[in-house]
Scaffold this motif. Structure first.
Motif, short mmCIF file in Angstrom:
data_model
loop_
_atom_site.label_atom_id
_atom_site.label_comp_id
_atom_site.label_asym_id
_atom_site.label_seq_id
_atom_site.Cartn_x
_atom_site.Cartn_y
_atom_site.Cartn_z
N GLU A 452 -13.25 63.51 17.83
CA GLU A 452 -12.23 64.07 18.73
C GLU A 452 -11.65 62.98 19.64
O GLU A 452 -10.45 62.90 19.85
N LEU A 544 -4.11 77.92 24.74
CA LEU A 544 -4.90 78.82 25.59
C LEU A 544 -4.07 80.08 25.76
O LEU A 544 -3.09 80.09 26.49
N GLU B 452 -3.39 57.28 29.97
CA GLU B 452 -3.97 58.59 29.69
C GLU B 452 -4.81 58.53 28.41
O GLU B 452 -5.92 59.07 28.35
N LEU B 456 -8.72 59.40 27.94
CA LEU B 456 -9.15 60.40 26.96
C LEU B 456 -10.18 59.80 26.00
O LEU B 456 -11.17 60.43 25.65
N GLY B 460 -13.02 61.91 26.98
CA GLY B 460 -12.53 63.18 26.48
C GLY B 460 -11.85 64.02 27.54
O GLY B 460 -11.61 63.56 28.66
N VAL B 461 -11.54 65.26 27.18
CA VAL B 461 -10.78 66.13 28.06
C VAL B 461 -11.45 67.51 28.10
O VAL B 461 -12.04 67.96 27.12
N ILE B 463 -10.38 71.38 29.09
CA ILE B 463 -9.26 72.25 29.43
C ILE B 463 -9.85 73.54 29.99
O ILE B 463 -10.74 74.13 29.40
N GLY B 465 -8.98 77.25 31.57
CA GLY B 465 -8.01 78.31 31.82
C GLY B 465 -8.61 79.36 32.75
O GLY B 465 -9.77 79.74 32.62
N VAL B 466 -7.81 79.80 33.72
CA VAL B 466 -8.26 80.85 34.63
C VAL B 466 -7.12 81.86 34.84
O VAL B 466 -5.95 81.47 34.98
N GLU B 480 -12.21 79.88 31.22
CA GLU B 480 -12.50 79.54 29.84
C GLU B 480 -12.47 78.01 29.76
O GLU B 480 -11.56 77.38 30.31
N ILE B 482 -12.58 74.59 27.34
CA ILE B 482 -12.50 74.00 25.99
C ILE B 482 -12.72 72.49 26.12
O ILE B 482 -12.10 71.85 26.97
N SER B 483 -13.61 71.94 25.30
CA SER B 483 -13.83 70.49 25.32
C SER B 483 -13.22 69.85 24.09
O SER B 483 -13.33 70.36 22.98
N LYS B 484 -12.54 68.72 24.29
CA LYS B 484 -12.16 67.85 23.18
C LYS B 484 -12.66 66.46 23.53
O LYS B 484 -12.20 65.84 24.49
N VAL B 540 -11.19 63.91 31.62
CA VAL B 540 -9.92 64.37 32.16
C VAL B 540 -10.02 65.89 32.24
O VAL B 540 -10.30 66.54 31.24
N VAL B 542 -8.09 69.33 32.78
CA VAL B 542 -6.75 69.92 32.82
C VAL B 542 -6.87 71.42 33.11
O VAL B 542 -7.29 72.19 32.25
N PRO B 543 -6.54 71.84 34.34
CA PRO B 543 -6.61 73.26 34.67
C PRO B 543 -5.30 73.97 34.32
O PRO B 543 -4.23 73.39 34.45
N LEU B 544 -5.44 75.19 33.84
CA LEU B 544 -4.26 76.03 33.58
C LEU B 544 -4.53 77.36 34.28
O LEU B 544 -5.33 78.16 33.80
#
Lengths: 548, 548
Positions: A452, A544, B452, B456, B460-461, B463, B465-466, B480, B482-484, B540, B542-544
């Motif tokens: 990844e 997402l 960036e 990464l 890695g990153v 992600i 989500g809320v 939620e 998610i790992s990459k 990294v 990343v919030p959504l």
């Protein structure tokens, strides 16, 4: 009942680093070395790699001893990770154990440490282990001659045949001859430097180069070396003494190591020659030698700080002389040469490179390897400490020396080799993984995570959030698109708008017709296709989707 | 009115690659070379880098000509990207233009191509340009002697001083002497290989090695070389003829280049010696030579396919001989040696490395550079085609030859150097960017995106989500995660659960008290702190956050 002697390579066979080799006879296992390996370019973000000791853990009560051949990190650097699970008596020479102790202190670990001398015999279960002195780029290096019920096994450890080593202790040729006469069943032979024809120059070669530099240089001298190369450090200190320079030391590992080696008598530092780094600026230039780490261009090493920022109020100035008394570890070349460029750009005089005579290898070249094998006359030759090509080239040398093809055995990590009185056979293999260390994570990063990372590094990631009406399946808000490492969103607004439109269209077209479609997959496919067509690029797309 | 002569280096000064140099006198600009550069390790995911031509675009009507010194990619490889915006007459020798035409065909571009010979004179505005033959690792290489109203400027181009080149055309020493007698104001001198003492061996050295290999080898021979090294290709074909082997060619670039060079008379291939790759399997082993690309370990090169899969039904088998008649481009070492390991593992005999005598450099070493400078006797010496350390080492050589310090000028890309009849001065600089090519993206990936990617790649990153209640500010669904490239979520469920709980707690504590808090920032900070404490790692984040 007679068993077969099992030899199981855990690390360092088919690679350079994380050396570990097991010998097992019946219920007794001894372990030789426990090193780490620096990650190669594919292991993104990894700090280092350590041997997989699951076989040892599964046979915990059989493991009788861990014997260390010398104090380099590729031989002792995994200790702190494996001792937690495997508390086994450790044997090593004085300097090796001194360095181990320092390391264990740092990690607040205790271990059962047993000092051995070069040319000492110890008995461990069915094994009688004789140590013998080897010359290498760190003092107190040993090879092992292990008498087993099946025969005599010699483990070279890392070595070169230095006829004029700095500490006056050449290799123990008598012992090698004696072992050869006794009859060696198998020799495990260091192949690190087997690509090199001829012989590796003696550590003393560096002395004459240093003399030339020190006698003709009026500027400050910064000497960069590996923190464990005590021979080199000793030579630098001798030169400082001879030419009237004071010595300051920069870099934590160098300071620690010098402390250990001095205490144990492996470094001889005259009184009053050491000064504190903050006093360098009070001395005339021609009175200064700074020993420093940072030969690999590491961004936070002492040398980097001296170049770019300031190391305790000291920094490099035009006219300073920097001697890179090391070589780039494979994979670090670009970083090292960027550092050299940066030094030249600052107006610093840099002495570096293979023709400069300021560094020699610690490993035997072809003619030394031949000599070593001829002294020991092994029945079986097993190349180790090498990537596959090194093992293959050592095999060629064995053939040239008249060892028969069947008696030169190339094995890689995990292959189980067994000896009985008749013959050697390969008897299956044990399963081994790369154990990656990244921060405090040990072993929980696997190949999937690394793949990844590779993908992220190539093309970045696009995160796509969508808020969907749970009943109609249509988009209520979004898509919102966030790029990391893919494009600079602010300068690609039009492209991003079109991408969003594509997602909205796809939802209208496909979700309407088929409520059961996987909406994450839909988002991913639409955007992968879109950016592949537009830019011929394939970012990782992470959708997402919230349904409310 | 007399102007000053402006010299503006666009690429290749302080780096190796993307060579481009401008000379400007009044309203006339000529451009020398337009090459690409391969990305270094920091430029993750980048295909290559090209020169920044914004100065040329801003002065479009002044640009009179683009002169190419030879056909290597670091001299012609950016053409297809700049021709769209800058349609200028191009000058080059027959082979150089042949390679350019092939390239333009592929990109469906047209250009105004003008053939020149070595030892020809052309007039372009205030410049009189004489070409002279140079020896290099591609035929038809020229240097340039440019008479300007201010004085004579000599541009070395890439060169070595090969006394016994394969095509029988040694460097044009007479011309060099004549130019030296006329008086050279400034010499721009290739410094690529200046770290090498002595002289670079002649291309003919390879001949005797090849003879030894071909005369003693019974297996199939696979010869790997750079696709533009026609001297090397010619030597391989000569050997095949001499020792009765047929020749098959694998790799698109090699096939294309051989076609161009044969048509133009730079390769002499006897009738009936070439065979189709699919016929190799019908011939006895000792009758086969395969020429192939893939010397850098590129995963989809012909050699990689031959090793790991199958290249049109052909694959390497134990006993085959592979000659790596190239060297690793800096930065590719690890990849190349992995390939060599893989070949040995297959039981292939590999002939490789600097001591094997199967490759020589195309660039002058120290003694050749001295000779070249002594023949031309320039007033000013300007090192180019080198990273900074190369420029600095060439300066040292100039000093040794008695050129005064003030007359050796190190400039890097963008620095404007001006000559009048009295002196040379540095007169400011123009702003240049690295123009990155990644898929179809040209120049829209900048340093932010690369930083960036680096982040990464390291860790890695994550992600996150809320779904938040817009009125109370409290979490309705999620987080939620998610790992990459960070962790393998399935094996870290407990950790992830704790992380989620931390986010929920933070929302309860902070959002309740202060509805105006930035919820994205909150999520990011909570998780960054949590994973730094738990794992000492910094993905990294990343919030959504959706508010409904």
């Amino acid at each position: 009942m007679k068993h077969r002697l099992k030899v199981i390579p855990i690390g360092g066979f088919g690679e350079i680093g994380k050396n570990m080799l097991l010998l097992q006879y019946g219920d007794s296992i001894i372990v030789i070395d426990a090193g780490l390996m620096f990650p190669d370019g594919d292991m993104l973000g990894i700090d280092f790699v350590i041997p997989d000791i699951s076989y040892l853990l599964a046979n915990k009560d059989k493991v009788k001893a861990l014997i260390l051949t010398h104090g380099h990190e590729d031989h002792i650097g995994a200790l702190q990770y494996i001792l937690k699970d495997l508390n086994v008596p450790i044997y090593g020479t004085s300097l090796t154990l001194g360095l181990v102790e320092k390391k264990l202190e740092e990690f607040r670990l205790k271990a059962n440490l047993n000092k051995i001398k070069p040319n000492e015999t110890i008995n461990i279960g069915p094994f009688t282990i004789e140590t013998f002195r080897q010359t290498h780029s760190i003092p107190d290096t040993i090879g092992l001659a292990i008498t087993t019920p099946i025969g005599l096994i010699v483990i070279s450890g890392d070595f070169k045949l230095d006829q004029t080593p700095i500490d006056g202790n050449p290799p123990d040729f008598n012992k090698l001859v004696e072992l050869g006469e006794r009859g060696v069943l198998a020799l495990f032979c260091d192949s690190t430097n087997v690509e090199q024809p001829g012989i590796t120059p003696s550590e003393s070669l560096v002395k004459s180069t240093f003399e030339g530099i020190f006698s003709s240089t009026k500027s400050r001298i910064f000497l960069v070396t590996f923190a464990s190369n005590f021979h080199r450090i000793q030579q630098a200190i001798d030169m400082a003494l001879k030419f009237g320079r004071k010595v300051a030391i920069a870099g934590k590992s160098l300071i620690n190591n010098i402390e250990v080696a001095t205490k144990l008598g492996y470094l001889h530092i005259p009184e009053n020659i050491l000064i504190n780094i903050k006093d360098v600026n009070n001395l005339p230039d021609e009175k200064v030698l700074v020993l420093t780490t940072g030969s690999q261009g590491e961004p936070y090493s002492a040398l980097s700080l001296l170049t770019n920022h300031s190391y305790k109020q000291l920094f490099l100035k035009p006219g300073d002389t920097v001697i890179l008394s090391t070589k780039p570890i494979p994979g670090n070349e670009i970083m090292v040469y960027k550092m050299v460029d940066q030094l030249f750009r600052k107006g610093v005089e840099v002495i570096y490179g293979k023709d400069a005579g300021v560094h020699v290898s610690g490993h035997a070249a072809q003619e030394e390897i031949k000599m070593f094998i001829n002294l020991l006359k092994p029945k079986y030759l097993i190349p180790y400490h090498g990537e596959y090509r090194h093992l293959a080239l050592l095999k060629k040398i064995g053939l040239e020396l008249g060892i028969s093809k069947e008696h030169i055995i190339i094995i890689e990590n995990g292959t189980v080799l067994e000896f009985d009185e008749e013959k050697a056979i390969i008897n299956g293999r044990i399963n081994l993984n790369n154990i990656y260390v990244d921060g405090l994570s040990i072993g929980d990063i696997g190949n999937i995570v690394l793949m990844e990372r590779k993908k992220l590094a190539e093309d970045g990631v696009l995160i796509v959030g969508v808020l969907v009406d749970g009943e109609t399946g249509l988009i209520l808000e979004g898509p919102e698109i966030i790029s990391k490492g893919f494009i600079f969103v602010k300068e690609s607004e039009e492209l991003i708008e079109t991408a969003k439109e594509k997602v909205r269209e796809a939802f209208k077209k496909k979700v309407g017709r088929n409520g059961g479609i996987n909406k994450e997959t839909l988002v991913r496919e639409v955007l992968e296709n879109f950016f592949n067509e537009e830019l011929k690029r394939k970012p990782v797309v992470v959708p997402l989707v919230w349904e409310i």
